[in-house]
Design a protein around this motif. Structure first.
Motif, mmCIF file in Angstrom:
data_model
loop_
_atom_site.group_PDB
_atom_site.id
_atom_site.type_symbol
_atom_site.label_atom_id
_atom_site.label_comp_id
_atom_site.label_asym_id
_atom_site.label_seq_id
_atom_site.Cartn_x
_atom_site.Cartn_y
_atom_site.Cartn_z
ATOM 1 N N ALA A 78 0.818 -1.209 0.000
ATOM 2 C CA ALA A 78 0.000 0.000 0.000
ATOM 3 C C ALA A 78 0.852 1.260 0.000
ATOM 4 C CB ALA A 78 -0.936 0.005 1.206
ATOM 5 N N GLU A 79 2.172 1.080 0.046
ATOM 6 C CA GLU A 79 3.086 2.221 -0.017
ATOM 7 C C GLU A 79 4.068 2.023 -1.159
ATOM 8 O OE1 GLU A 79 3.136 4.241 4.240
ATOM 9 O OE2 GLU A 79 4.591 2.602 4.062
ATOM 10 N N VAL A 80 4.485 3.147 -1.733
ATOM 11 C CA VAL A 80 5.489 3.148 -2.788
ATOM 12 C C VAL A 80 6.592 4.101 -2.354
ATOM 13 C CG1 VAL A 80 5.977 3.671 -5.212
ATOM 14 C CG2 VAL A 80 3.768 2.677 -4.564
ATOM 15 N N VAL A 81 7.819 3.612 -2.375
ATOM 16 C CA VAL A 81 8.976 4.441 -2.045
ATOM 17 C C VAL A 81 9.651 4.816 -3.360
ATOM 18 C CG1 VAL A 81 11.188 4.539 -0.817
ATOM 19 C CG2 VAL A 81 9.258 3.233 0.157
ATOM 20 N N VAL A 82 9.888 6.101 -3.534
ATOM 21 C CA VAL A 82 10.513 6.597 -4.758
ATOM 22 C C VAL A 82 11.853 7.234 -4.393
ATOM 23 C CG1 VAL A 82 10.280 8.102 -6.766
ATOM 24 C CG2 VAL A 82 8.238 7.046 -5.747
ATOM 25 N N LEU A 83 12.914 6.751 -5.045
ATOM 26 C CA LEU A 83 14.248 7.320 -4.882
ATOM 27 C C LEU A 83 14.549 8.114 -6.138
ATOM 28 C CD1 LEU A 83 16.060 4.085 -3.674
ATOM 29 C CD2 LEU A 83 14.916 5.813 -2.267
ATOM 30 N N GLY A 84 15.024 9.339 -5.972
ATOM 31 C CA GLY A 84 15.295 10.158 -7.139
ATOM 32 C C GLY A 84 16.119 11.376 -6.811
ATOM 33 N N ARG A 85 16.107 12.343 -7.728
ATOM 34 C CA ARG A 85 16.887 13.573 -7.573
ATOM 35 C C ARG A 85 16.030 14.769 -7.972
ATOM 36 N NH1 ARG A 85 21.907 12.384 -6.287
ATOM 37 N NH2 ARG A 85 22.684 14.504 -6.378
ATOM 38 N N TYR A 86 16.193 15.839 -7.195
ATOM 39 C CA TYR A 86 15.684 17.140 -7.595
ATOM 40 C C TYR A 86 16.806 17.848 -8.327
ATOM 41 C CZ TYR A 86 11.848 16.782 -4.184
ATOM 42 O OH TYR A 86 10.744 16.393 -3.482
ATOM 43 N N ARG A 87 16.458 18.444 -9.459
ATOM 44 C CA ARG A 87 17.420 19.257 -10.203
ATOM 45 C C ARG A 87 16.722 20.539 -10.619
ATOM 46 N NH1 ARG A 87 19.403 14.096 -12.742
ATOM 47 N NH2 ARG A 87 21.314 13.666 -11.606
ATOM 48 N N GLY A 88 17.484 21.622 -10.631
ATOM 49 C CA GLY A 88 16.891 22.875 -11.055
ATOM 50 C C GLY A 88 17.865 24.025 -10.998
ATOM 51 N N THR A 89 17.348 25.189 -11.337
ATOM 52 C CA THR A 89 18.087 26.440 -11.264
ATOM 53 C C THR A 89 17.217 27.435 -10.514
ATOM 54 O OG1 THR A 89 19.127 25.992 -13.400
ATOM 55 C CG2 THR A 89 19.212 28.268 -12.601
ATOM 56 N N ALA A 90 17.775 28.031 -9.449
ATOM 57 C CA ALA A 90 17.016 28.975 -8.636
ATOM 58 C C ALA A 90 16.742 30.258 -9.420
ATOM 59 C CB ALA A 90 17.770 29.295 -7.352
ATOM 60 N N ARG A 91 15.517 30.703 -9.361
ATOM 61 C CA ARG A 91 15.080 31.881 -10.109
ATOM 62 C C ARG A 91 15.847 33.139 -9.684
ATOM 63 N NH1 ARG A 91 11.277 32.689 -13.315
ATOM 64 N NH2 ARG A 91 10.158 30.778 -12.910
ATOM 65 N N GLN A 92 16.006 33.384 -8.405
ATOM 66 C CA GLN A 92 16.613 34.623 -7.922
ATOM 67 C C GLN A 92 18.134 34.600 -7.915
ATOM 68 O OE1 GLN A 92 14.756 37.353 -7.292
ATOM 69 N NE2 GLN A 92 12.989 36.148 -7.897
ATOM 70 N N THR A 93 18.736 33.426 -7.717
ATOM 71 C CA THR A 93 20.196 33.368 -7.541
ATOM 72 C C THR A 93 20.930 32.774 -8.732
ATOM 73 O OG1 THR A 93 20.212 31.154 -6.561
ATOM 74 C CG2 THR A 93 19.856 33.035 -5.051
ATOM 75 N N GLY A 94 20.233 32.018 -9.567
ATOM 76 C CA GLY A 94 20.884 31.329 -10.673
ATOM 77 C C GLY A 94 21.668 30.101 -10.239
ATOM 78 N N LYS A 95 21.636 29.784 -8.950
ATOM 79 C CA LYS A 95 22.370 28.624 -8.430
ATOM 80 C C LYS A 95 21.663 27.338 -8.828
ATOM 81 C CE LYS A 95 24.047 31.047 -4.329
ATOM 82 N NZ LYS A 95 23.942 31.063 -2.845
ATOM 83 N N ARG A 96 22.473 26.288 -9.010
ATOM 84 C CA ARG A 96 21.955 24.984 -9.410
ATOM 85 C C ARG A 96 21.543 24.160 -8.188
ATOM 86 N NH1 ARG A 96 20.045 23.915 -13.690
ATOM 87 N NH2 ARG A 96 20.772 21.791 -13.703
ATOM 88 N N LEU A 97 20.522 23.367 -8.385
ATOM 89 C CA LEU A 97 20.042 22.401 -7.395
ATOM 90 C C LEU A 97 20.280 21.010 -7.961
ATOM 91 C CD1 LEU A 97 18.297 21.662 -4.848
ATOM 92 C CD2 LEU A 97 16.335 21.687 -6.407
ATOM 93 N N ASP A 98 20.837 20.134 -7.149
ATOM 94 C CA ASP A 98 21.013 18.730 -7.534
ATOM 95 C C ASP A 98 21.145 17.931 -6.241
ATOM 96 O OD1 ASP A 98 21.499 16.279 -8.644
ATOM 97 O OD2 ASP A 98 23.325 16.868 -9.706
ATOM 98 N N VAL A 99 20.012 17.479 -5.702
ATOM 99 C CA VAL A 99 20.002 16.755 -4.433
ATOM 100 C C VAL A 99 19.122 15.509 -4.544
ATOM 101 C CG1 VAL A 99 20.459 18.811 -3.015
ATOM 102 C CG2 VAL A 99 18.099 18.139 -3.477
#
Length: 132
Positions: A78-99
Protein backbone atom coordinates in the motif's frame (compact mmCIF):
# COMPACT_ATOMS: atom_id res chain seq x y z
CA UNK A 1 -3.60 -0.33 -11.99
CA UNK A 2 -1.09 -1.15 -9.27
CA UNK A 3 0.28 1.37 -6.75
CA UNK A 4 3.64 1.79 -8.50
CA UNK A 5 1.96 2.66 -11.79
CA UNK A 6 -0.34 5.16 -10.09
CA UNK A 7 2.64 6.92 -8.50
CA UNK A 8 4.75 6.72 -11.66
CA UNK A 9 1.94 8.40 -13.57
CA UNK A 10 2.16 11.43 -11.25
CA UNK A 11 5.90 11.91 -11.94
CA UNK A 12 5.34 11.58 -15.67
CA UNK A 13 2.63 14.26 -15.51
CA UNK A 14 4.91 16.52 -13.44
CA UNK A 15 7.68 16.16 -16.04
CA UNK A 16 5.35 17.40 -18.77
CA UNK A 17 3.89 20.21 -16.60
CA UNK A 18 0.35 18.79 -16.37
CA UNK A 19 -0.56 19.71 -12.79
CA UNK A 20 -4.14 18.47 -13.08
CA UNK A 21 -2.80 15.02 -14.00
CA UNK A 22 -0.19 15.23 -11.20
CA UNK A 23 -2.94 15.46 -8.58
CA UNK A 24 -5.53 13.29 -10.38
CA UNK A 25 -4.67 10.19 -8.33
CA UNK A 26 -4.47 12.02 -5.01
CA UNK A 27 -7.22 11.99 -2.43
CA UNK A 28 -8.93 15.38 -2.01
CA UNK A 29 -7.83 15.40 1.65
CA UNK A 30 -4.27 14.18 1.09
CA UNK A 31 -1.81 14.67 3.94
CA UNK A 32 1.35 16.13 2.38
CA UNK A 33 4.50 16.26 4.49
CA UNK A 34 7.25 18.51 3.12
CA UNK A 35 10.70 18.09 4.66
CA UNK A 36 11.34 20.28 7.67
CA UNK A 37 14.02 22.82 6.90
CA UNK A 38 12.63 23.77 3.50
CA UNK A 39 11.16 27.27 3.11
CA UNK A 40 7.77 25.58 2.74
CA UNK A 41 8.42 22.64 5.08
CA UNK A 42 5.58 21.27 7.14
CA UNK A 43 2.36 19.36 6.73
CA UNK A 44 -0.43 20.39 4.38
CA UNK A 45 -3.93 18.96 4.23
CA UNK A 46 -5.95 18.76 1.05
CA UNK A 47 -5.19 19.36 -2.59
CA UNK A 48 -5.87 23.11 -2.43
CA UNK A 49 -3.23 23.60 0.30
CA UNK A 50 -0.74 21.39 -1.50
CA UNK A 51 -1.14 23.24 -4.79
CA UNK A 52 -0.98 26.68 -3.12
CA UNK A 53 1.99 25.97 -0.82
CA UNK A 54 4.03 23.36 -2.69
CA UNK A 55 3.37 23.28 -6.43
CA UNK A 56 2.45 26.88 -7.26
CA UNK A 57 5.60 28.48 -5.77
CA UNK A 58 7.96 26.03 -7.53
CA UNK A 59 7.98 27.85 -10.86
CA UNK A 60 6.45 31.15 -9.81
CA UNK A 61 8.77 31.99 -6.90
CA UNK A 62 11.72 29.62 -6.62
CA UNK A 63 12.91 27.84 -9.74
CA UNK A 64 13.38 28.92 -13.35
CA UNK A 65 13.96 25.21 -14.06
CA UNK A 66 12.90 22.37 -11.76
CA UNK A 67 12.51 18.63 -12.04
CA UNK A 68 11.85 15.70 -9.73
CA UNK A 69 13.47 12.76 -11.47
CA UNK A 70 12.63 9.32 -10.10
CA UNK A 71 15.34 6.65 -10.35
CA UNK A 72 13.62 3.76 -8.56
CA UNK A 73 10.10 2.84 -7.53
CA UNK A 74 10.00 0.35 -4.66
CA UNK A 75 6.73 -1.52 -4.21
CA UNK A 76 5.84 -1.88 -0.53
CA UNK A 77 2.21 -2.93 -0.99
CA UNK A 78 0.00 0.00 0.00
CA UNK A 79 3.09 2.22 -0.02
CA UNK A 80 5.49 3.15 -2.79
CA UNK A 81 8.98 4.44 -2.04
CA UNK A 82 10.51 6.60 -4.76
CA UNK A 83 14.25 7.32 -4.88
CA UNK A 84 15.30 10.16 -7.14
CA UNK A 85 16.89 13.57 -7.57
CA UNK A 86 15.68 17.14 -7.60
CA UNK A 87 17.42 19.26 -10.20
CA UNK A 88 16.89 22.87 -11.06
CA UNK A 89 18.09 26.44 -11.26
CA UNK A 90 17.02 28.97 -8.64
CA UNK A 91 15.08 31.88 -10.11
CA UNK A 92 16.61 34.62 -7.92
CA UNK A 93 20.20 33.37 -7.54
CA UNK A 94 20.88 31.33 -10.67
CA UNK A 95 22.37 28.62 -8.43
CA UNK A 96 21.95 24.98 -9.41
CA UNK A 97 20.04 22.40 -7.40
CA UNK A 98 21.01 18.73 -7.53
CA UNK A 99 20.00 16.75 -4.43
CA UNK A 100 18.67 13.24 -3.85
CA UNK A 101 15.19 12.65 -2.43
CA UNK A 102 13.10 9.86 -0.99
CA UNK A 103 9.33 10.08 -1.34
CA UNK A 104 6.96 7.71 0.43
CA UNK A 105 3.47 7.52 -1.02
CA UNK A 106 0.64 5.81 0.88
CA UNK A 107 -2.29 4.64 -1.25
CA UNK A 108 -5.77 3.41 -0.50
CA UNK A 109 -8.45 2.48 -3.05
CA UNK A 110 -6.27 3.71 -5.92
CA UNK A 111 -5.66 7.18 -4.45
CA UNK A 112 -2.66 8.65 -2.63
CA UNK A 113 -3.84 9.70 0.82
CA UNK A 114 -0.38 10.60 2.21
CA UNK A 115 2.94 11.83 0.80
CA UNK A 116 6.15 12.10 2.83
CA UNK A 117 9.30 13.80 1.54
CA UNK A 118 12.81 13.15 2.85
CA UNK A 119 15.94 14.95 1.70
CA UNK A 120 18.99 16.81 2.89
CA UNK A 121 17.49 20.28 2.71
CA UNK A 122 20.83 22.09 2.75
CA UNK A 123 21.34 21.93 -1.04
CA UNK A 124 17.82 23.25 -1.66
CA UNK A 125 18.19 26.11 0.84
CA UNK A 126 21.68 27.03 -0.41
CA UNK A 127 20.49 27.21 -4.01
CA UNK A 128 17.73 29.64 -3.02
CA UNK A 129 19.89 31.76 -0.67
CA UNK A 130 21.24 34.97 -2.14
CA UNK A 131 25.01 35.44 -2.12
CA UNK A 132 26.27 37.23 0.93
Amino acid sequence: MDAVEIVRRSYEAFARGDMDAVVADMHDNIEWQQAQGLPHGGTYHGLAEVRRNVFDPLDRDWWSEFSALPDEFLDAGAEVVVLGRYRGTARQTGKRLDVPFVHVWSLRAGKAWRFRQFLDTRGWVEALAPNR
